[in-house]
Design a protein around this motif. Sequence first.
Motif, PDB file in Angstrom:
ATOM      1  N   LEU A   1       0.850  -1.186   0.000  1.00 35.35           N
ATOM      2  CA  LEU A   1       0.000   0.000   0.000  1.00 35.35           C
ATOM      3  C   LEU A   1       0.885   1.235   0.000  1.00 35.35           C
ATOM      4  CD1 LEU A   1      -2.606  -1.034   2.739  1.00 35.35           C
ATOM      5  CD2 LEU A   1      -3.063  -0.888   0.282  1.00 35.35           C
ATOM      6  N   GLU A   2       0.467   2.260  -0.714  1.00 34.50           N
ATOM      7  CA  GLU A   2       1.252   3.484  -0.790  1.00 34.50           C
ATOM      8  C   GLU A   2       0.324   4.681  -0.877  1.00 34.50           C
ATOM      9  OE1 GLU A   2       4.155   5.716  -0.283  1.00 34.50           O
ATOM     10  OE2 GLU A   2       4.950   3.801  -1.003  1.00 34.50           O
ATOM     11  N   GLY A   3       0.467   5.615   0.085  1.00 33.37           N
ATOM     12  CA  GLY A   3      -0.277   6.868   0.033  1.00 33.37           C
ATOM     13  C   GLY A   3      -1.777   6.721   0.153  1.00 33.37           C
ATOM     14  N   VAL A   4      -2.243   5.730   0.911  1.00 31.29           N
ATOM     15  CA  VAL A   4      -3.684   5.500   1.043  1.00 31.29           C
ATOM     16  C   VAL A   4      -4.258   6.392   2.149  1.00 31.29           C
ATOM     17  CG1 VAL A   4      -5.465   3.824   1.683  1.00 31.29           C
ATOM     18  CG2 VAL A   4      -3.582   3.145   0.177  1.00 31.29           C
TER      19      VAL A   4
ATOM     20  N   ASP B   1      -6.251  -0.503  -6.190  1.00 33.93           N
ATOM     21  CA  ASP B   1      -5.553  -1.072  -7.337  1.00 33.93           C
ATOM     22  C   ASP B   1      -4.061  -0.777  -7.224  1.00 33.93           C
ATOM     23  OD1 ASP B   1      -5.610  -2.477  -9.850  1.00 33.93           O
ATOM     24  OD2 ASP B   1      -5.172  -0.571 -10.827  1.00 33.93           O
ATOM     25  N   LYS B   2      -3.269  -1.835  -7.282  1.00 36.71           N
ATOM     26  CA  LYS B   2      -1.807  -1.712  -7.207  1.00 36.71           C
ATOM     27  C   LYS B   2      -1.377  -0.874  -6.000  1.00 36.71           C
ATOM     28  CE  LYS B   2      -0.695  -2.703 -11.990  1.00 36.71           C
ATOM     29  NZ  LYS B   2       0.067  -2.308 -13.191  1.00 36.71           N
ATOM     30  N   GLY B   3      -2.009  -1.149  -4.867  1.00 33.05           N
ATOM     31  CA  GLY B   3      -1.593  -0.522  -3.624  1.00 33.05           C
ATOM     32  C   GLY B   3      -2.109   0.875  -3.382  1.00 33.05           C
ATOM     33  N   ARG B   4      -2.965   1.365  -4.255  1.00 33.57           N
ATOM     34  CA  ARG B   4      -3.496   2.725  -4.099  1.00 33.57           C
ATOM     35  C   ARG B   4      -5.024   2.708  -4.117  1.00 33.57           C
ATOM     36  NH1 ARG B   4       0.235   6.713  -4.356  1.00 33.57           N
ATOM     37  NH2 ARG B   4       2.313   6.142  -5.115  1.00 33.57           N
ATOM     38  N   LEU B   5      -5.616   3.613  -3.369  1.00 30.03           N
ATOM     39  CA  LEU B   5      -7.062   3.776  -3.379  1.00 30.03           C
ATOM     40  C   LEU B   5      -7.423   4.652  -4.561  1.00 30.03           C
ATOM     41  CD1 LEU B   5      -9.796   3.339  -1.854  1.00 30.03           C
ATOM     42  CD2 LEU B   5      -9.337   5.505  -0.690  1.00 30.03           C
TER      43      LEU B   5
ATOM     44  N   GLY C   1      -3.798  -9.234  -5.018  1.00 30.80           N
ATOM     45  CA  GLY C   1      -2.542  -8.530  -4.797  1.00 30.80           C
ATOM     46  C   GLY C   1      -2.649  -7.024  -4.810  1.00 30.80           C
ATOM     47  N   SER C   2      -3.870  -6.492  -4.797  1.00 33.23           N
ATOM     48  CA  SER C   2      -4.047  -5.040  -4.875  1.00 33.23           C
ATOM     49  C   SER C   2      -3.764  -4.335  -3.555  1.00 33.23           C
ATOM     50  CB  SER C   2      -5.472  -4.708  -5.336  1.00 33.23           C
ATOM     51  OG  SER C   2      -6.425  -5.207  -4.405  1.00 33.23           O
ATOM     52  N   GLY C   3      -3.803  -5.071  -2.426  1.00 29.94           N
ATOM     53  CA  GLY C   3      -3.545  -4.451  -1.127  1.00 29.94           C
ATOM     54  C   GLY C   3      -4.730  -4.483  -0.180  1.00 29.94           C
ATOM     55  N   LYS C   4      -5.831  -5.134  -0.570  1.00 25.14           N
ATOM     56  CA  LYS C   4      -7.027  -5.162   0.275  1.00 25.14           C
ATOM     57  C   LYS C   4      -6.745  -5.801   1.637  1.00 25.14           C
ATOM     58  CE  LYS C   4      -9.608  -7.674  -2.394  1.00 25.14           C
ATOM     59  NZ  LYS C   4      -8.533  -8.085  -3.331  1.00 25.14           N
TER      60      LYS C   4
ATOM     61  N   LEU D   1     -15.153  -3.362  -0.228  1.00 26.49           N
ATOM     62  CA  LEU D   1     -13.740  -3.169  -0.565  1.00 26.49           C
ATOM     63  C   LEU D   1     -13.409  -4.138  -1.698  1.00 26.49           C
ATOM     64  CD1 LEU D   1     -10.909  -1.973   0.029  1.00 26.49           C
ATOM     65  CD2 LEU D   1     -10.599  -3.811   1.708  1.00 26.49           C
ATOM     66  N   ILE D   2     -13.115  -3.597  -2.865  1.00 22.74           N
ATOM     67  CA  ILE D   2     -12.867  -4.458  -4.012  1.00 22.74           C
ATOM     68  C   ILE D   2     -11.546  -4.096  -4.675  1.00 22.74           C
ATOM     69  CG2 ILE D   2     -15.290  -4.970  -4.420  1.00 22.74           C
ATOM     70  CD1 ILE D   2     -15.408  -2.919  -6.565  1.00 22.74           C
ATOM     71  N   GLY D   3     -10.950  -5.083  -5.273  1.00 29.66           N
ATOM     72  CA  GLY D   3      -9.666  -4.918  -5.945  1.00 29.66           C
ATOM     73  C   GLY D   3      -9.216  -6.260  -6.480  1.00 29.66           C
TER      74      GLY D   3
END
Length: 303
Positions: A30-33, A213-217, A50-53, A45-47
Amino acid sequence: MNPGTSVHEQPENLVEVDDLRVSYGDVTALEGVSLTLEANKIYGLIGRNGSGKTSLLSVLAAFRRADAGTVRVEGRDPYEDADIVSRVCLIRESGDLPAAKIRQIIGLYRELRPNWDQELADRLLRRFDLPAGRNVSKLSRGMKSAFGCLLGLASRAPLTMFDESYLGMDAPARYIFIEELLRDYVEYPRTFIVSTHLIEEFGRLFEEVLIVDKGRLIVHDTVDSLRERGVSISGPAELVDRFAMGLDVLGEQVLGPTKQVTVYSHPTDDLRRQAKAAGLELGTLPLQDLFVHLTTRPERNPS
């Protein structure tokens, strides 16, 4: 939905996350969420995988510490805060269940969860047809999933989260879970976060949706607003291209002289009139289709 009186006085914003980062070695999950969740709502919560959920839910449940940023549940950092942890329940797909009998695990939860409701637990045992005297290690995958959902609902934690915990259940059992969650939410309002790949099946639960998606909201919006923003435009290719110019196009399909584009936009009444006058057809997208478009296009920053 008009929930009844809550069993706890909660702050308006139950969860506050700012600039969260979670890493596993060299891999950033996760980055900058940043997000704010109000009390007494059901969030989806969907993704993609490996999206970070799971990382996000694990931090909220104090299963791990954030590497950077701040996390607050009821205004406090949940990590190593026993009082807050007792008021947060995360049921994961794995179940995290000890090798003990169902009735023994229920007894443990009854001791650890201050809001535990035994009558609800007993009803769910019957509805899911779970054998209270059987060791969890002897249960089928579907029964383990149902038992995990029982524990999450009967805990009545002010923040209750399910992370794909119903994947082992068959369709009738999942429908029982959805029915019981809605029923208990109306009687005892609290905040649910439901992480799922079964978007159309569980979508009717959600009041708001978070897409990771890819660690970002990338999206946090109401379900109604999202459904309005996913629009398909169909007709002669040249007219469709001209009409979609300047809109946020998520994808397109061409079949001979006919073209369909998917856009992420709030169509105004004027836009609809223009489309009709141009002989174009406007349609809405199912939530699952919109999610697929948002998480597969090259640029993933919808406004």
